[in-house]
Write an enzyme that holds these catalytic residues in place. Structure first.
Site, PDB file in Angstrom:
ATOM      1  N   ARG A  31       0.848  -1.211   0.000  1.00 39.47           N
ATOM      2  CA  ARG A  31       0.000   0.000   0.000  1.00 39.47           C
ATOM      3  C   ARG A  31       0.876   1.251   0.000  1.00 39.47           C
ATOM      4  O   ARG A  31       0.576   2.233  -0.663  1.00 39.47           O
ATOM      5  CB  ARG A  31      -0.913   0.036   1.224  1.00 39.47           C
ATOM      6  CG  ARG A  31      -1.817  -1.175   1.384  1.00 39.47           C
ATOM      7  CD  ARG A  31      -3.040  -1.166   0.476  1.00 39.47           C
ATOM      8  NE  ARG A  31      -3.753  -2.418   0.661  1.00 39.47           N
ATOM      9  CZ  ARG A  31      -3.616  -3.506  -0.120  1.00 39.47           C
ATOM     10  NH1 ARG A  31      -2.846  -3.460  -1.177  1.00 39.47           N
ATOM     11  NH2 ARG A  31      -4.290  -4.611   0.145  1.00 39.47           N
ATOM     12  N   GLU A 174     -13.191 -15.069   7.756  1.00 39.03           N
ATOM     13  CA  GLU A 174     -13.176 -14.370   6.467  1.00 39.03           C
ATOM     14  C   GLU A 174     -12.736 -15.279   5.330  1.00 39.03           C
ATOM     15  O   GLU A 174     -11.546 -15.407   5.058  1.00 39.03           O
ATOM     16  CB  GLU A 174     -12.232 -13.157   6.526  1.00 39.03           C
ATOM     17  CG  GLU A 174     -12.192 -12.385   5.214  1.00 39.03           C
ATOM     18  CD  GLU A 174     -11.146 -11.267   5.179  1.00 39.03           C
ATOM     19  OE1 GLU A 174     -10.178 -11.333   5.952  1.00 39.03           O
ATOM     20  OE2 GLU A 174     -11.302 -10.358   4.371  1.00 39.03           O
ATOM     21  N   LYS A 216     -17.063 -12.614   7.646  1.00 39.60           N
ATOM     22  CA  LYS A 216     -16.600 -11.511   6.802  1.00 39.60           C
ATOM     23  C   LYS A 216     -16.573 -12.022   5.371  1.00 39.60           C
ATOM     24  O   LYS A 216     -15.900 -13.016   5.074  1.00 39.60           O
ATOM     25  CB  LYS A 216     -15.218 -11.036   7.255  1.00 39.60           C
ATOM     26  CG  LYS A 216     -14.642  -9.916   6.406  1.00 39.60           C
ATOM     27  CD  LYS A 216     -13.565  -9.150   7.151  1.00 39.60           C
ATOM     28  CE  LYS A 216     -12.916  -8.113   6.240  1.00 39.60           C
ATOM     29  NZ  LYS A 216     -12.052  -7.184   6.975  1.00 39.60           N
ATOM     30  N   ARG A 289      -9.041  -1.128   2.278  1.00 36.77           N
ATOM     31  CA  ARG A 289      -8.726  -0.185   1.196  1.00 36.77           C
ATOM     32  C   ARG A 289      -9.806   0.859   0.958  1.00 36.77           C
ATOM     33  O   ARG A 289      -9.506   2.034   0.742  1.00 36.77           O
ATOM     34  CB  ARG A 289      -8.450  -0.948  -0.107  1.00 36.77           C
ATOM     35  CG  ARG A 289      -7.065  -1.531  -0.152  1.00 36.77           C
ATOM     36  CD  ARG A 289      -6.926  -2.551  -1.250  1.00 36.77           C
ATOM     37  NE  ARG A 289      -7.613  -3.796  -0.919  1.00 36.77           N
ATOM     38  CZ  ARG A 289      -7.661  -4.855  -1.720  1.00 36.77           C
ATOM     39  NH1 ARG A 289      -7.108  -4.796  -2.918  1.00 36.77           N
ATOM     40  NH2 ARG A 289      -8.258  -5.949  -1.347  1.00 36.77           N
TER      41      ARG A 289
END
Ligand code: 13P
Length: 340
Positions: A31, A174, A216, A289
């Protein structure tokens, strides 16, 4: 807040959601690199500090998921990140999986079960209320995912969840169905359904309490290389159909990852999902994000840009929290776009 069910309910409380600030060192560096910021421990710490010290985040955040590096770190003034969140009344979560490893020929599974109960105990003692484990499921035509990979990942998610509940920690499970690929939205929905069905089969086989966990999930959207752009209404319809076919009603909540969707798309899709009032679960966000990306780009690694980056972050957070309740409006999106 005593029971696991209380914690789970608080995490998905109306008007609020979860910030996923738990990128692994590798992902956090990716990132930073994408916006030309040095990939150093210091810059990763400032990156976390920008988001976690933004004024008023507690209005919209029930919880924040941390990565171990941040969990054990402090902000510039010396206050531990955990205390910063506790002072705001935000629940602390911890990513406890140890990343993916190859599975079979072309797929992945997630490791981190060895020694997990001891790690959970230590995190709990330091103040973690919930945890996260991410499994990665790739779609490739009708070939992937294979039933073996789905089963292995579901079994590991359930074992992790069992360990969490035994340690007094609420597990977030998730199974991320990746957006990458040229598949149609319908195929994404089919895979989300299949994976969640397998997860709940394992949950029941391993004696995990479905009332004390959170799922998730990805949204059902067309693959990023498909050339198709779904409407929020289509995404909402297919995503919810998948959940209705796989998630028992006693599960308190389902939260969404953003998965590489733009912040605007993720917000609009969440709004469309929230407009379906008939669902039995709380449905909210747990984006990384889509909450942090715009602010990160404006920070660009410069201290003098931090206040502006925080203004952008809190505005996106306000919008996403509004969408979670079906109150997102174009006008507030325009206010945010004016800041960018
Ligand atoms: P994104 O919202 O960036 O997909 O991240 C959410 C997450 O927690 C992925 O594991």
């Amino acid at each position: 807040m005593n029971t696991l069910k209380d914690v789970a309910a608080a995490l998905v409380a109306p008007g609020k959601g979860i910030l996923a600030a738990d990128e692994s060192t590798r992902s956090a560096n990716k990132r930073l690199q994408a916006v030309s910021i040095a990939q150093t421990p210091l810059m990763r710490r400032v990156y976390r500090e920008i988001f976690l010290t933004t004024p008023h985040i507690e209005k919209y955040l029930s919880g924040v998921i941390l990565y171990e590096e941040t969990f054990n770190d402090s902000i510039r003034s010396g206050v531990p990140f955990i205390d910063v969140l506790n002072q705001k009344g935000i629940l602390v979560g911890i990513k406890v999986d140890e990343g993916t490893v190859p599975f079979g020929k072309d797929e992945l599974t997630t490791e981190g079960l060895n020694g997990l109960p001891a790690r959970l105990k230590a995190f709990k003692e330091k103040g973690a209320h919930f945890a996260k484990w991410r499994a990665v499921i790739e779609i490739k035509g009708d070939e992937l995912p294979t039933p073996e990979a789905v089963r292995e990942n579901a079994a590991r998610l359930a074992t992790y969840a069992k360990d969490c509940q035994a340690s007094g920690i609420v597990p977030i499970l998730e199974p991320e169905v990746l957006l990458q690929g040229n598949h149609a939205r319908g195929r994404a929905a089919e895979v989300i359904t299949e994976v969640l069905q397998e997860v709940f089969k394992e949950i029941s086989a391993q004696g995990v309490d479905p009332e004390a966990l959170i799922i998730k999930s990805s949204m059902a959207v067309s693959g990023s290389d498909s050339g198709c752009k779904d409407t929020p209404g289509q995404v909402a319809e297919d995503t919810l159909a998948s959940f209705h076919a796989s998630v028992p009603e006693e599960v308190p909540g389902i939260v969404f990852l953003s998965g590489g969707q733009t912040a605007e798309d993720a917000t609009a899709n969440l709004q469309a999902i929230a407009e379906h009032k008939e669902t039995m679960w709380q449905l909210t966000f747990s984006f990384a994000r889509a909450l942090q990306g715009e602010a990160l780009a404006h920070w660009a690694g410069e201290d003098e840009n931090i206040p502006h980056a925080q203004d952008i972050f809190i505005k996106r957070l306000e919008l996403v929290a509004a969408a979670r309740d079906g109150r997102y409006r174009e006008e507030i999106e325009k206010e945010l776009q004016a800041l960018l």
